[in-house]
Design a protein around this motif. Structure first.
Motif, PDB file in Angstrom:
ATOM      1  N   GLY A   1      -2.985  -4.405  -2.412  1.00 53.03           N
ATOM      2  CA  GLY A   1      -2.727  -5.427  -3.418  1.00 53.03           C
ATOM      3  C   GLY A   1      -1.369  -5.351  -4.080  1.00 53.03           C
ATOM      4  N   GLN A   2      -0.491  -4.451  -3.623  1.00 55.49           N
ATOM      5  CA  GLN A   2       0.820  -4.281  -4.245  1.00 55.49           C
ATOM      6  C   GLN A   2       1.919  -4.288  -3.188  1.00 55.49           C
ATOM      7  OE1 GLN A   2       1.254  -4.183  -7.441  1.00 55.49           O
ATOM      8  NE2 GLN A   2      -0.660  -3.480  -8.350  1.00 55.49           N
TER       9      GLN A   2
ATOM     10  N   LYS B   1       4.216  -8.916  -6.339  1.00 61.79           N
ATOM     11  CA  LYS B   1       2.914  -9.338  -6.872  1.00 61.79           C
ATOM     12  C   LYS B   1       2.971  -9.593  -8.376  1.00 61.79           C
ATOM     13  CE  LYS B   1      -1.784  -7.968  -7.855  1.00 61.79           C
ATOM     14  NZ  LYS B   1      -2.733  -6.848  -8.026  1.00 61.79           N
ATOM     15  N   ASN B   2       3.545  -8.661  -9.113  1.00 66.46           N
ATOM     16  CA  ASN B   2       3.536  -8.743 -10.568  1.00 66.46           C
ATOM     17  C   ASN B   2       4.754  -9.462 -11.149  1.00 66.46           C
ATOM     18  OD1 ASN B   2       1.075  -7.076 -10.846  1.00 66.46           O
ATOM     19  ND2 ASN B   2       2.391  -5.460 -10.024  1.00 66.46           N
TER      20      ASN B   2
END
Length: 402
Positions: free
Chosen positions: A335-336, A357-358
């Motif tokens: 997820g990163q 992602k962030n």
């Protein structure tokens, strides 16, 4: 009546086609632009009074305790949340750094060289599996392709040490920089032994991107400096970025001096090895690197699909998380994904990170070589970025050289 209907339908189809081609989701090159105008002034808006206080405290500690000397920019969700300058641009003259200070980017240059190569690929000017001998017939190694250069799998020797040995043993002029073409000529003449066969393994090596710089010049008929200015810096709005080579300039026209060995006594003077470009040689600011980041995200330089290809791991994962794509280091975990590059050259030490992602961007440019950039874990955690440090996963805190 049938003819009228046919005409109306044709007009409707034409209107739909025009609307589709000129929709806000694409610019004139057919590249996604997120439907937003690309306004560098808006991108760079920052009110120091509203800067993140925790990051300010962290950076003060990094400067005073760990010896970080340089500039920093941190952005999240498309907004700058912190900028700062710490220390000297040149200790001998007691000139302080400012946010406008230009640093030799060292290997962070490779991210832009990779972007330029992917532009030429998009335009059909090159193929990624083309052999270097297509451009330089006297190149002494068989089977070295553009793709292998981009991914550090060429097996080449490091031209920096090879050329340095020639200059010292033959007592050549070390103040005048050599060009990429001259470096290629030396490789063709002396045929230095390579480290490995092409595509046998990953071996990070400046030779790969020096050769890519030479290919850019050969294919375009432009100097690397001019190509980058017209096709990367200007389209991105990077108004404080330039290529400076000692083959062109007797004195590099910037005020920031690199300092080595964690000591102000070792200010590094540029020499013949500051001539070749592509592996290094771009000078820029923290703000312009953020503009570069935003221009890529907006599709202003290469298409999103091309970026996806560049950001794909092309080597086996190191410690399960780290790899290399086309001019970018890669950190991946479930997820990163963080796309980044480090830099280390002649007294400069940097890291440029882009959390995909962030939506976090961190730029640290330093002109004092020490271990300060190994102490960024708390900064990563403050921003929500995963800890991007190879040693963080084994506890020994090391880092790869650039």
């Amino acid at each position: 009546m049938r003819q009228v209907c046919t005409t109306v339908i044709s007009l409707l189809f034409s209107l739909l086609a025009f609307t589709s081609c000129s929709s806000p989701g694409h610019n004139k090159k057919g590249e996604a632009d997120n439907g937003k105008p690309f306004n560098t002034a808006e991108i760079l808006k920052y009110d120091p009074s509203k800067g993140d206080k925790k990051i300010e405290e962290f950076m003060q500690h990094l400067h005073k305790v760990s010896g970080f000397n340089g500039n920093v920019l941190v952005a999240k969700k498309g907004k700058i949340i912190y900028e700062g300058s710490f220390g000297w641009a040149n200790h001998l003259t007691r000139d302080s750094l400012t946010l406008a200070s230009q640093f030799e980017l060292a290997s962070v240059t490779k991210t832009m060289t990779g972007t330029a190569i992917m532009q030429l690929w998009e335009k059909g000017k090159i193929k990624l599996d083309q052999d270097v001998k297509d451009f330089f017939p006297d190149f002494p190694y068989d089977g070295v392709t553009i793709r292998l250069l981009l991914t550090h799998r060429s097996g080449m020797m490091n031209y920096v040490y090879f050329v340095d040995n020639i200059y010292r043993s033959q007592h050549l002029n070390q103040k005048k920089g050599l060009t990429n073409k001259e470096a290629m000529d030396l490789i063709a003449k002396y045929k230095p032994a390579r480290f490995n066969k092409p595509n046998a393994s990953f071996l990070y090596n400046n030779s790969n991107f020096m050769v890519l710089g030479a290919i850019i010049e050969k294919v375009t008929g432009m100097s690397y400096a001019d190509y980058m200015k017209e096709n990367v810096f200007k389209p991105a709005g990077m108004t404080h970025t330039a290529v400076y080579s000692k083959a062109v300039y007797d004195k590099i026209p910037v005020d920031v001096v690199g300092h080595d060995r964690n000591s102000w006594k070792y200010s590094v003077a540029q020499n013949f090895l500051d001539g070749p470009v592509g592996d290094k040689g771009i000078y820029s600011t923290v703000a312009d690197l953020y503009v570069f980041d935003q221009a890529l995200k907006a599709g202003k330089l290469i298409k999103p699909a091309t970026q996806d290809s560049a950001y794909t791991a092309r080597n086996p994962m190191i410690r399960g998380h780290f790899s290399y794509g086309y001019g970018w280091r890669i950190f991946e975990s479930p997820g990163q994904k963080v796309i980044y590059h480090t830099g280390w050259w002649h007294g400069f030490r940097h890291i440029f990170l882009r959390d995909m992602k962030n939506d976090v961007t961190i730029v640290l440019l330093g002109n004092m070589v020490n271990g300060s950039l190994l102490h960024l874990d708390d900064l990563f955690k403050m921003t929500g970025m995963p800890v991007v440090r190879k040693g963080a996963y084994t506890g020994n805190g090391d880092t790869a050289e650039d």
